[in-house]
Design a protein around this motif. Structure first.
Motif, PDB file in Angstrom:
ATOM      1  N   ALA A  72       0.710  -1.047  -0.003  1.00  0.00           N
ATOM      2  CA  ALA A  72       0.060   0.232   0.027  1.00  0.00           C
ATOM      3  C   ALA A  72       0.885   1.211  -0.206  1.00  0.00           C
ATOM      4  N   GLY A  73       2.114   1.117   0.603  1.00  0.00           N
ATOM      5  CA  GLY A  73       3.152   2.303   0.607  1.00  0.00           C
ATOM      6  C   GLY A  73       3.481   2.696  -0.845  1.00  0.00           C
ATOM      7  N   ARG A  74       3.451   1.847  -2.044  1.00  0.00           N
ATOM      8  CA  ARG A  74       3.639   2.315  -3.010  1.00  0.00           C
ATOM      9  C   ARG A  74       2.581   2.993  -3.695  1.00  0.00           C
ATOM     10  N   THR A  75       1.360   2.720  -3.233  1.00  0.00           N
ATOM     11  CA  THR A  75       0.212   3.448  -3.993  1.00  0.00           C
ATOM     12  C   THR A  75       0.147   4.874  -3.165  1.00  0.00           C
ATOM     13  N   TRP A  76       0.645   4.946  -2.089  1.00  0.00           N
ATOM     14  CA  TRP A  76       0.611   6.172  -1.433  1.00  0.00           C
ATOM     15  C   TRP A  76       1.746   6.897  -1.966  1.00  0.00           C
ATOM     16  N   ASP A  77       2.676   6.417  -2.280  1.00  0.00           N
ATOM     17  CA  ASP A  77       4.040   7.167  -2.961  1.00  0.00           C
ATOM     18  C   ASP A  77       3.704   7.686  -4.184  1.00  0.00           C
ATOM     19  N   PRO A 252       1.854  10.424  15.454  1.00  0.00           N
ATOM     20  CA  PRO A 252       1.889   9.252  14.957  1.00  0.00           C
ATOM     21  C   PRO A 252       1.688   7.985  15.865  1.00  0.00           C
ATOM     22  N   PHE A 253       1.013   6.925  15.259  1.00  0.00           N
ATOM     23  CA  PHE A 253       0.928   5.687  16.122  1.00  0.00           C
ATOM     24  C   PHE A 253       0.233   5.807  17.340  1.00  0.00           C
ATOM     25  N   TYR A 254      -0.755   6.725  17.737  1.00  0.00           N
ATOM     26  CA  TYR A 254      -1.267   6.994  18.829  1.00  0.00           C
ATOM     27  C   TYR A 254      -2.777   6.167  18.687  1.00  0.00           C
ATOM     28  N   GLY A 255      -2.679   4.852  18.690  1.00  0.00           N
ATOM     29  CA  GLY A 255      -4.077   4.511  18.288  1.00  0.00           C
ATOM     30  C   GLY A 255      -4.229   4.328  16.791  1.00  0.00           C
ATOM     31  N   THR A 256      -3.053   4.476  15.917  1.00  0.00           N
ATOM     32  CA  THR A 256      -3.220   4.298  14.577  1.00  0.00           C
ATOM     33  C   THR A 256      -1.995   3.542  13.965  1.00  0.00           C
ATOM     34  N   THR A 257      -2.352   3.003  12.705  1.00  0.00           N
ATOM     35  CA  THR A 257      -1.219   2.158  12.199  1.00  0.00           C
ATOM     36  C   THR A 257      -0.826   3.181  10.822  1.00  0.00           C
ATOM     37  N   ILE A 258       0.284   2.598  10.259  1.00  0.00           N
ATOM     38  CA  ILE A 258       0.724   3.260   8.934  1.00  0.00           C
ATOM     39  C   ILE A 258      -0.304   3.348   7.917  1.00  0.00           C
ATOM     40  N   ALA A 259      -1.368   2.384   7.691  1.00  0.00           N
ATOM     41  CA  ALA A 259      -2.340   2.512   6.521  1.00  0.00           C
ATOM     42  C   ALA A 259      -3.267   3.717   7.387  1.00  0.00           C
ATOM     43  N   ASP A 260      -3.452   4.003   8.561  1.00  0.00           N
ATOM     44  CA  ASP A 260      -4.409   4.900   8.903  1.00  0.00           C
ATOM     45  C   ASP A 260      -3.712   6.296   8.812  1.00  0.00           C
ATOM     46  N   MET A 261      -2.273   6.528   8.894  1.00  0.00           N
ATOM     47  CA  MET A 261      -1.460   7.583   8.699  1.00  0.00           C
ATOM     48  C   MET A 261      -1.515   7.964   7.359  1.00  0.00           C
ATOM     49  N   GLN A 262      -1.550   7.059   6.352  1.00  0.00           N
ATOM     50  CA  GLN A 262      -1.572   7.187   4.966  1.00  0.00           C
ATOM     51  C   GLN A 262      -2.889   7.776   4.364  1.00  0.00           C
ATOM     52  N   ILE A 263      -3.826   7.010   4.858  1.00  0.00           N
ATOM     53  CA  ILE A 263      -5.374   7.582   4.741  1.00  0.00           C
ATOM     54  C   ILE A 263      -5.518   9.218   5.247  1.00  0.00           C
ATOM     55  N   ALA A 264      -4.833   9.285   6.472  1.00  0.00           N
ATOM     56  CA  ALA A 264      -4.944  10.837   6.662  1.00  0.00           C
ATOM     57  C   ALA A 264      -4.146  11.736   6.345  1.00  0.00           C
ATOM     58  N   HIS A 265      -3.055  11.478   5.486  1.00  0.00           N
ATOM     59  CA  HIS A 265      -2.155  12.337   4.935  1.00  0.00           C
ATOM     60  C   HIS A 265      -2.857  12.555   3.536  1.00  0.00           C
ATOM     61  N   VAL A 266      -3.638  11.894   2.736  1.00  0.00           N
ATOM     62  CA  VAL A 266      -4.447  11.892   1.476  1.00  0.00           C
ATOM     63  C   VAL A 266      -5.473  12.691   1.713  1.00  0.00           C
ATOM     64  N   VAL A 267      -6.065  12.582   2.951  1.00  0.00           N
ATOM     65  CA  VAL A 267      -7.334  13.445   3.313  1.00  0.00           C
ATOM     66  C   VAL A 267      -6.759  14.791   3.676  1.00  0.00           C
ATOM     67  N   HIS A 268      -5.773  15.000   4.250  1.00  0.00           N
ATOM     68  CA  HIS A 268      -5.133  16.457   4.769  1.00  0.00           C
ATOM     69  C   HIS A 268      -4.620  17.184   3.290  1.00  0.00           C
ATOM     70  N   ALA A 269      -4.084  16.213   2.433  1.00  0.00           N
ATOM     71  CA  ALA A 269      -3.486  16.886   1.243  1.00  0.00           C
ATOM     72  C   ALA A 269      -4.435  17.240   0.204  1.00  0.00           C
ATOM     73  N   VAL A 270      -5.524  16.531  -0.149  1.00  0.00           N
ATOM     74  CA  VAL A 270      -6.567  16.707  -1.074  1.00  0.00           C
ATOM     75  C   VAL A 270      -7.485  17.898  -0.526  1.00  0.00           C
ATOM     76  N   ILE A 271      -7.803  17.909   0.944  1.00  0.00           N
ATOM     77  CA  ILE A 271      -8.432  19.073   1.634  1.00  0.00           C
ATOM     78  C   ILE A 271      -7.955  20.230   1.556  1.00  0.00           C
ATOM     79  N   ALA A 272      -6.718  20.185   1.626  1.00  0.00           N
ATOM     80  CA  ALA A 272      -5.584  21.471   1.844  1.00  0.00           C
ATOM     81  C   ALA A 272      -5.761  22.053   0.419  1.00  0.00           C
ATOM     82  N   MET A 273      -5.526  21.258  -0.608  1.00  0.00           N
ATOM     83  CA  MET A 273      -5.546  21.803  -1.970  1.00  0.00           C
ATOM     84  C   MET A 273      -6.698  22.571  -2.386  1.00  0.00           C
ATOM     85  N   LEU A 274      -7.800  21.971  -2.119  1.00  0.00           N
ATOM     86  CA  LEU A 274      -9.263  22.455  -2.347  1.00  0.00           C
ATOM     87  C   LEU A 274      -9.574  23.708  -1.556  1.00  0.00           C
TER      88      LEU A 274
END
Length: 331
Positions: A72-77, A252-274
């Motif tokens: 999944a990290g390759r997709t995120w990258d 990071p890692f306060y009740g979250t996984t790497i996958a959770d943080m990748q999803i959070a980054h996608v949300v953060h980046a897309v909403i930020a651009m808009l």
């Protein structure tokens, strides 16, 4: 004699087992007779399809260190390095292009009756403080955040690796700590202006009259018109989403996984651009796009004719309140 028969049977059994096991043993060799080390190994594609990650064995307590490969990290990258770059560039440059066209075609909205020379209070000091706290922190977050996305492409070739590294480190700390001021401002704005941004009947008439962009028609409005209300609700929603996803990345890692943080980054980046595109339009209307608009948040007071043309219902209520206060004798 019995011993001879027993030994013969044992030799025969070993031969049978050897012949039966020969295909299994033969499978470990290639067509040319050389050993095939991959014969009993699962290929990489099969591993990536079978599990969301490939893990090994470790002796340290940190189980996250056992993750060898995370497909999944390759997709995120790919999202971060390709999709976000192109999507963000198209969004921001497209917004700027539309605003330039609007300025050239429509031009700034002037006060039709001219300035009256009389002022009326539109925003009190605390309301302006909340707005500028959010606005100033947003600009810092936008610039430092855009550096994360576009810095290596745009800034690095100009300033060089060492200077870019120093700029990026400072930008990272600014982004992390200024975010708390932004979150505070979002909460203040959400609470202070909530009741003034609820839908009203006059909003329908404002939309029917073209929102004031049709010069031959007058669009009535309360304290905030539907366009301003839309900016309010979109800004509050975007601010809350960016804040929530940013906190996940900030801790990071306060009740979250790497996958959770990748999803959070996608949300953060897309909403930020808009969000940046939305605020660019908001800045345009509040400065060069409309005469007298900046004074509302700049000084807190607006010209009487400006208020009459853009917020006549609100102006009528304010004048009535002032007349009532003047007519009421002091105790």
């Amino acid at each position: 004699m019995l011993v001879l028969v027993r030994n013969s049977l044992l030799i025969f059994a070993l031969l049978v087992l050897g012949v039966g096991g020969a295909p299994s043993f033969a499978q470990k060799f290639g067509p040319d007779g050389a050993p095939n080390p991959d014969a009993s190994v699962v290929n990489q594609r099969t591993l990536l399809e079978q599990a969301p990650r490939v893990e090994g064995r470790i002796d340290i307590p940190d189980v996250r260190a056992s993750v060898l490969i995370q497909p999944a990290g390759r997709t995120w990258d790919y999202f971060h390095e390709v999709l976000l770059h192109w999507g963000g560039a198209i969004m921001l440059l497209g917004t700027l292009a539309l605003l330039i066209v609007a300025y050239l075609v429509i031009g700034p909205l002037r006060i039709s009756a001219g300035r009256s020379g009389q002022k009326i209070i539109r925003f009190i000091a605390f309301e302006r403080f909340s707005h500028w706290l959010t606005a100033a922190s947003f600009v810092v977050l936008a610039l430092t955040g855009l550096n994360i996305t576009f810095g290596k492409t745009l800034l690095l070739p100009i300033v060089g690796p060492e200077t870019f590294s120093e700029i990026s480190q400072i930008a990272k700390y600014l982004h992390n700590f200024v975010s708390f001021a932004f979150m505070t401002g979002v909460v203040l704005i959400a609470v202070i202006f909530f009741r003034h941004n609820l839908p009203q009947r006059v909003d329908v008439e404002w939309i029917r009259q073209g929102g004031g962009f049709i010069r031959s028609k007058h669009a009535p409005a309360g304290r905030f018109n539907p366009g301003e209300k839309m900016v309010y609700w979109l800004s509050v929603a975007a601010g809350l989403l960016i804040s929530a996803s940013g906190l996940v990345l900030l801790f990071p890692f306060y009740g979250t996984t790497i996958a959770d943080m990748q999803i959070a980054h996608v949300v953060h980046a897309v909403i930020a651009m808009l969000f940046v595109a939305l605020i660019l339009a908001h800045i345009y209307i509040g400065t060069v796009g409309m005469e007298g608009a900046f004074e509302a948040m700049g000084t807190g007071k607006v010209d009487l004719n400006w208020a009459r043309e853009h917020h006549d219902r609100w102006l009528a209520e304010r004048l009535k309140e002032e007349q009532h206060s003047a007519a009421t004798p002091a105790e």
